[in-house]
Motif scaffolding. Structure first.
Motif, PDB file in Angstrom:
ATOM      1  N   SER A 247     -75.065  41.570 -17.608  1.00  0.00           N
ATOM      2  CA  SER A 247     -75.744  42.813 -17.992  1.00  0.00           C
ATOM      3  C   SER A 247     -74.733  43.844 -18.494  1.00  0.00           C
ATOM      4  O   SER A 247     -75.008  44.601 -19.425  1.00  0.00           O
ATOM      5  CB  SER A 247     -76.589  43.368 -16.850  1.00  0.00           C
ATOM      6  OG  SER A 247     -76.010  43.143 -15.611  1.00  0.00           O
ATOM      7  N   PHE A 248     -73.526  43.836 -17.919  1.00  0.00           N
ATOM      8  CA  PHE A 248     -72.482  44.749 -18.404  1.00  0.00           C
ATOM      9  C   PHE A 248     -71.974  44.307 -19.772  1.00  0.00           C
ATOM     10  O   PHE A 248     -71.852  45.119 -20.702  1.00  0.00           O
ATOM     11  CB  PHE A 248     -71.317  44.804 -17.402  1.00  0.00           C
ATOM     12  CG  PHE A 248     -70.181  45.685 -17.861  1.00  0.00           C
ATOM     13  CD1 PHE A 248     -70.255  47.065 -17.717  1.00  0.00           C
ATOM     14  CD2 PHE A 248     -69.041  45.152 -18.452  1.00  0.00           C
ATOM     15  CE1 PHE A 248     -69.216  47.895 -18.151  1.00  0.00           C
ATOM     16  CE2 PHE A 248     -68.003  45.969 -18.886  1.00  0.00           C
ATOM     17  CZ  PHE A 248     -68.097  47.341 -18.737  1.00  0.00           C
ATOM     18  N   PHE A 249     -71.711  42.997 -19.891  1.00  0.00           N
ATOM     19  CA  PHE A 249     -71.201  42.448 -21.164  1.00  0.00           C
ATOM     20  C   PHE A 249     -72.164  42.768 -22.309  1.00  0.00           C
ATOM     21  O   PHE A 249     -71.747  43.156 -23.400  1.00  0.00           O
ATOM     22  CB  PHE A 249     -71.026  40.928 -21.023  1.00  0.00           C
ATOM     23  CG  PHE A 249     -70.401  40.263 -22.221  1.00  0.00           C
ATOM     24  CD1 PHE A 249     -69.028  40.300 -22.415  1.00  0.00           C
ATOM     25  CD2 PHE A 249     -71.174  39.579 -23.152  1.00  0.00           C
ATOM     26  CE1 PHE A 249     -68.446  39.685 -23.515  1.00  0.00           C
ATOM     27  CE2 PHE A 249     -70.600  38.961 -24.254  1.00  0.00           C
ATOM     28  CZ  PHE A 249     -69.230  39.013 -24.432  1.00  0.00           C
ATOM     29  N   ASP A 250     -73.456  42.633 -22.051  1.00  0.00           N
ATOM     30  CA  ASP A 250     -74.465  42.875 -23.084  1.00  0.00           C
ATOM     31  C   ASP A 250     -74.519  44.342 -23.523  1.00  0.00           C
ATOM     32  O   ASP A 250     -74.982  44.638 -24.623  1.00  0.00           O
ATOM     33  CB  ASP A 250     -75.848  42.428 -22.590  1.00  0.00           C
ATOM     34  CG  ASP A 250     -75.957  40.910 -22.500  1.00  0.00           C
ATOM     35  OD1 ASP A 250     -75.096  40.220 -23.087  1.00  0.00           O
ATOM     36  OD2 ASP A 250     -76.887  40.414 -21.826  1.00  0.00           O
ATOM     37  N   GLU A 251     -74.067  45.234 -22.664  1.00  0.00           N
ATOM     38  CA  GLU A 251     -74.061  46.661 -23.015  1.00  0.00           C
ATOM     39  C   GLU A 251     -72.876  47.046 -23.904  1.00  0.00           C
ATOM     40  O   GLU A 251     -72.854  48.126 -24.480  1.00  0.00           O
ATOM     41  CB  GLU A 251     -73.935  47.512 -21.739  1.00  0.00           C
ATOM     42  CG  GLU A 251     -75.245  47.770 -21.029  1.00  0.00           C
ATOM     43  CD  GLU A 251     -74.991  48.408 -19.673  1.00  0.00           C
ATOM     44  OE1 GLU A 251     -73.932  49.063 -19.483  1.00  0.00           O
ATOM     45  OE2 GLU A 251     -75.841  48.232 -18.799  1.00  0.00           O
ATOM     46  N   LEU A 252     -71.872  46.172 -23.977  1.00  0.00           N
ATOM     47  CA  LEU A 252     -70.680  46.489 -24.777  1.00  0.00           C
ATOM     48  C   LEU A 252     -70.999  46.373 -26.266  1.00  0.00           C
ATOM     49  O   LEU A 252     -71.903  45.634 -26.658  1.00  0.00           O
ATOM     50  CB  LEU A 252     -69.540  45.526 -24.428  1.00  0.00           C
ATOM     51  CG  LEU A 252     -69.052  45.518 -22.981  1.00  0.00           C
ATOM     52  CD1 LEU A 252     -67.940  44.483 -22.808  1.00  0.00           C
ATOM     53  CD2 LEU A 252     -68.538  46.893 -22.556  1.00  0.00           C
ATOM     54  N   THR A 253     -70.257  47.109 -27.087  1.00  0.00           N
ATOM     55  CA  THR A 253     -70.402  46.922 -28.535  1.00  0.00           C
ATOM     56  C   THR A 253     -69.790  45.562 -28.878  1.00  0.00           C
ATOM     57  O   THR A 253     -69.025  44.999 -28.075  1.00  0.00           O
ATOM     58  CB  THR A 253     -69.632  48.005 -29.321  1.00  0.00           C
ATOM     59  OG1 THR A 253     -68.232  47.828 -29.068  1.00  0.00           O
ATOM     60  CG2 THR A 253     -70.043  49.415 -28.910  1.00  0.00           C
ATOM     61  N   GLU A 254     -70.114  45.038 -30.061  1.00  0.00           N
ATOM     62  CA  GLU A 254     -69.571  43.727 -30.431  1.00  0.00           C
ATOM     63  C   GLU A 254     -68.043  43.720 -30.433  1.00  0.00           C
ATOM     64  O   GLU A 254     -67.412  42.773 -29.976  1.00  0.00           O
ATOM     65  CB  GLU A 254     -70.101  43.315 -31.799  1.00  0.00           C
ATOM     66  CG  GLU A 254     -71.267  42.362 -31.682  1.00  0.00           C
ATOM     67  CD  GLU A 254     -71.928  42.103 -33.016  1.00  0.00           C
ATOM     68  OE1 GLU A 254     -71.207  41.730 -33.965  1.00  0.00           O
ATOM     69  OE2 GLU A 254     -73.161  42.290 -33.098  1.00  0.00           O
ATOM     70  N   ASP A 255     -67.456  44.805 -30.922  1.00  0.00           N
ATOM     71  CA  ASP A 255     -65.992  44.908 -30.931  1.00  0.00           C
ATOM     72  C   ASP A 255     -65.440  44.846 -29.512  1.00  0.00           C
ATOM     73  O   ASP A 255     -64.424  44.192 -29.249  1.00  0.00           O
ATOM     74  CB  ASP A 255     -65.551  46.236 -31.567  1.00  0.00           C
ATOM     75  CG  ASP A 255     -65.755  46.232 -33.067  1.00  0.00           C
ATOM     76  OD1 ASP A 255     -66.110  45.166 -33.605  1.00  0.00           O
ATOM     77  OD2 ASP A 255     -65.570  47.304 -33.692  1.00  0.00           O
ATOM     78  N   GLN A 256     -66.099  45.568 -28.639  1.00  0.00           N
ATOM     79  CA  GLN A 256     -65.626  45.586 -27.247  1.00  0.00           C
ATOM     80  C   GLN A 256     -65.762  44.211 -26.598  1.00  0.00           C
ATOM     81  O   GLN A 256     -64.906  43.803 -25.811  1.00  0.00           O
ATOM     82  CB  GLN A 256     -66.402  46.646 -26.448  1.00  0.00           C
ATOM     83  CG  GLN A 256     -66.040  48.076 -26.846  1.00  0.00           C
ATOM     84  CD  GLN A 256     -66.908  49.117 -26.135  1.00  0.00           C
ATOM     85  OE1 GLN A 256     -68.021  48.838 -25.694  1.00  0.00           O
ATOM     86  NE2 GLN A 256     -66.390  50.332 -26.029  1.00  0.00           N
ATOM     87  N   GLN A 257     -66.814  43.486 -26.954  1.00  0.00           N
ATOM     88  CA  GLN A 257     -66.988  42.132 -26.408  1.00  0.00           C
ATOM     89  C   GLN A 257     -65.829  41.241 -26.827  1.00  0.00           C
ATOM     90  O   GLN A 257     -65.308  40.465 -26.029  1.00  0.00           O
ATOM     91  CB  GLN A 257     -68.318  41.533 -26.878  1.00  0.00           C
ATOM     92  CG  GLN A 257     -69.514  42.203 -26.230  1.00  0.00           C
ATOM     93  CD  GLN A 257     -70.841  41.627 -26.683  1.00  0.00           C
ATOM     94  OE1 GLN A 257     -70.912  40.952 -27.714  1.00  0.00           O
ATOM     95  NE2 GLN A 257     -71.893  41.890 -25.928  1.00  0.00           N
ATOM     96  N   VAL A 258     -65.414  41.368 -28.090  1.00  0.00           N
ATOM     97  CA  VAL A 258     -64.288  40.576 -28.579  1.00  0.00           C
ATOM     98  C   VAL A 258     -63.009  40.978 -27.832  1.00  0.00           C
ATOM     99  O   VAL A 258     -62.218  40.136 -27.413  1.00  0.00           O
ATOM    100  CB  VAL A 258     -64.102  40.758 -30.110  1.00  0.00           C
ATOM    101  CG1 VAL A 258     -62.826  40.084 -30.589  1.00  0.00           C
ATOM    102  CG2 VAL A 258     -65.315  40.208 -30.853  1.00  0.00           C
ATOM    103  N   ILE A 259     -62.834  42.276 -27.638  1.00  0.00           N
ATOM    104  CA  ILE A 259     -61.621  42.768 -26.957  1.00  0.00           C
ATOM    105  C   ILE A 259     -61.532  42.221 -25.524  1.00  0.00           C
ATOM    106  O   ILE A 259     -60.491  41.703 -25.115  1.00  0.00           O
ATOM    107  CB  ILE A 259     -61.566  44.316 -26.957  1.00  0.00           C
ATOM    108  CG1 ILE A 259     -61.320  44.821 -28.382  1.00  0.00           C
ATOM    109  CG2 ILE A 259     -60.477  44.826 -26.006  1.00  0.00           C
ATOM    110  CD1 ILE A 259     -61.417  46.335 -28.538  1.00  0.00           C
ATOM    111  N   VAL A 260     -62.627  42.301 -24.758  1.00  0.00           N
ATOM    112  CA  VAL A 260     -62.542  41.830 -23.360  1.00  0.00           C
ATOM    113  C   VAL A 260     -62.341  40.310 -23.306  1.00  0.00           C
ATOM    114  O   VAL A 260     -61.600  39.807 -22.452  1.00  0.00           O
ATOM    115  CB  VAL A 260     -63.749  42.245 -22.478  1.00  0.00           C
ATOM    116  CG1 VAL A 260     -63.785  43.754 -22.286  1.00  0.00           C
ATOM    117  CG2 VAL A 260     -65.075  41.733 -23.007  1.00  0.00           C
ATOM    118  N   LYS A 261     -62.965  39.606 -24.238  1.00  0.00           N
ATOM    119  CA  LYS A 261     -62.805  38.144 -24.269  1.00  0.00           C
ATOM    120  C   LYS A 261     -61.341  37.785 -24.569  1.00  0.00           C
ATOM    121  O   LYS A 261     -60.717  36.996 -23.858  1.00  0.00           O
ATOM    122  CB  LYS A 261     -63.746  37.545 -25.338  1.00  0.00           C
ATOM    123  CG  LYS A 261     -63.465  36.139 -25.772  1.00  0.00           C
ATOM    124  CD  LYS A 261     -64.111  35.118 -24.869  1.00  0.00           C
ATOM    125  CE  LYS A 261     -63.648  33.711 -25.241  1.00  0.00           C
ATOM    126  NZ  LYS A 261     -63.907  32.724 -24.226  1.00  0.00           N
TER     127      LYS A 261
END
Ligand code: KDG
Length: 336
Positions: A247-261
């Motif tokens: 649920s937290f991951f889904d709230e991130l922007t796409e850029d942020q998802q790439v950054i955390v990954k």
């Protein structure tokens, strides 16, 4: 004048809400509470700090990471549950307790599965490893990367373990995982599952005679203060899985998802490096504490392999032969 005023007001109101929701969102700082069971001396924590540095830098402070060690936020199981509920964002459990959520993860805890760390890297970081991470989504979890706990060795306060016969009746703490329990029963021990946070006191008070963990944990958690014998059984290679609340991951922007990954993968590479150095260094450190160290002979290890084989067969059937075969094939390919 009145209509001009109204027009200006309307433009202002429109600018404040509606269309600009996205940039308002991006300005908001999100916080990741990341917790692990091991202490701040362990490579796992040092790499978690690396994850923090990368994420905070790359998101220019839009994502803040708070790090917690030594089970300050709970144990592997309760932290994973907190991620499911969305009350915590990151934890990095061993695959063993994770198998209580996605049973297929048990396969990585098959005794004597991986011949060495390099093969484990290839399989876990490859297509097969990703397939298992994908299974986490149904549990409201996102698996971002595999890190390394490492090859597990047995310690105890009773006797040097040289052969399988030495396990007889030994009260051993295991992680909370059925397969671990059954494998140690098959070796003749008397295993009991327990969270890491209770383990030191249990050994100190003699509730259990021993436990099994990789060398860096045995040294850095100071188990040598309450344990006299360590044997390089290397019975299970234990991966860590870097988990984020879905649920937290889904709230991130796409850029942020790439950054955390990318940060989880990069910090994971660093963790494996540190851990492999620690494996060598901390074994020497353990010997210096006066702990008695036993090397298992190939014959004795083969005897252990034979004793746990029926347990492996049982779980292979439960998981599904096709899935298991895929892992075996990937191991074979990486070993060549
Ligand atoms: O931070 C990881 C620990 O919580 C745990 O996975 C360590 O191997 C472990 C154990 O024995 O509990």
């Amino acid at each position: 004048i009145v209509s001009l005023f109204l027009l200006v007001m309307m433009i202002l109101v429109l600018a404040a809400c509606g269309g600009d929701e996205k940039s308002a969102d991006a300005k908001e700082v999100k916080t990741i509470r990341a917790g692990i069971g091991l202490n701040d001396q362990h490579p796992q924590f040092k790499a978690l700090v690396k994850f923090q540095e990368i994420v905070e830098e790359k998101t220019e402070g839009k994502i803040k990471v708070e790090t917690y060690h030594s089970g300050q936020l709970g144990d592997d199981r309760s932290m994973t549950e907190a991620l499911q509920l969305g009350s915590q964002e990151v934890t990095i459990p061993s695959t063993a307790p994770l198998a209580n959520f996605v049973p297929e993860f048990s396969i990585f805890d098959f005794p004597f599965l991986f011949p060495n760390e390099e093969v484990a890297d290839a399989v876990l970081d490859g297509e097969v490893g990703q397939k298992f991470l994908d299974k986490l989504e149904d549990q409201n979890l996102v698996g971002l990367a595999y890190w390394e706990n490492g090859f597990r060795d047995v310690t105890n306060s009773k006797l040097p373990i040289e052969t399988a016969a030495d396990f007889k009746g030994l009260k051993l703490r295991t992680m909370e995982n059925e397969l671990h329990l059954e494998a140690f029963k098959a070796l003749g021990a008397n295993p009991t599952p327990m969270a890491l946070g209770e383990l030191f006191t249990a050994m100190q008070q003699g509730t259990v005679d021993g436990q099994e963990n990789p060398v860096p944990t045995i040294y850095l958690q100071k188990f040598y203060e309450v344990q006299d014998y360590v044997s390089n059984t290397h019975h299970i290679y234990s991966p860590f899985v870097f988990l984020m609340s879905k649920s937290f991951f889904d709230e991130l922007t796409e850029d942020q998802q790439v950054i955390v990954k990318e940060a989880a993968v990069k910090a994971g590479k660093y963790e494996r490096e540190l851990n492999r150095e620690a494996n060598k260094q901390n074994l020497e450190d353990l010997k210096e504490t006066g702990m008695n160290y036993t090397e298992i002979t190939p014959e004795a290890r083969q005897e252990m392999v034979d004793l746990v084989q029926p347990t492996i067969d049982k779980y292979a059937e439960q998981i599904g032969i096709d899935t298991v075969q895929e892992v075996y094939d990937a191991i074979e390919k990486a070993t060549r």
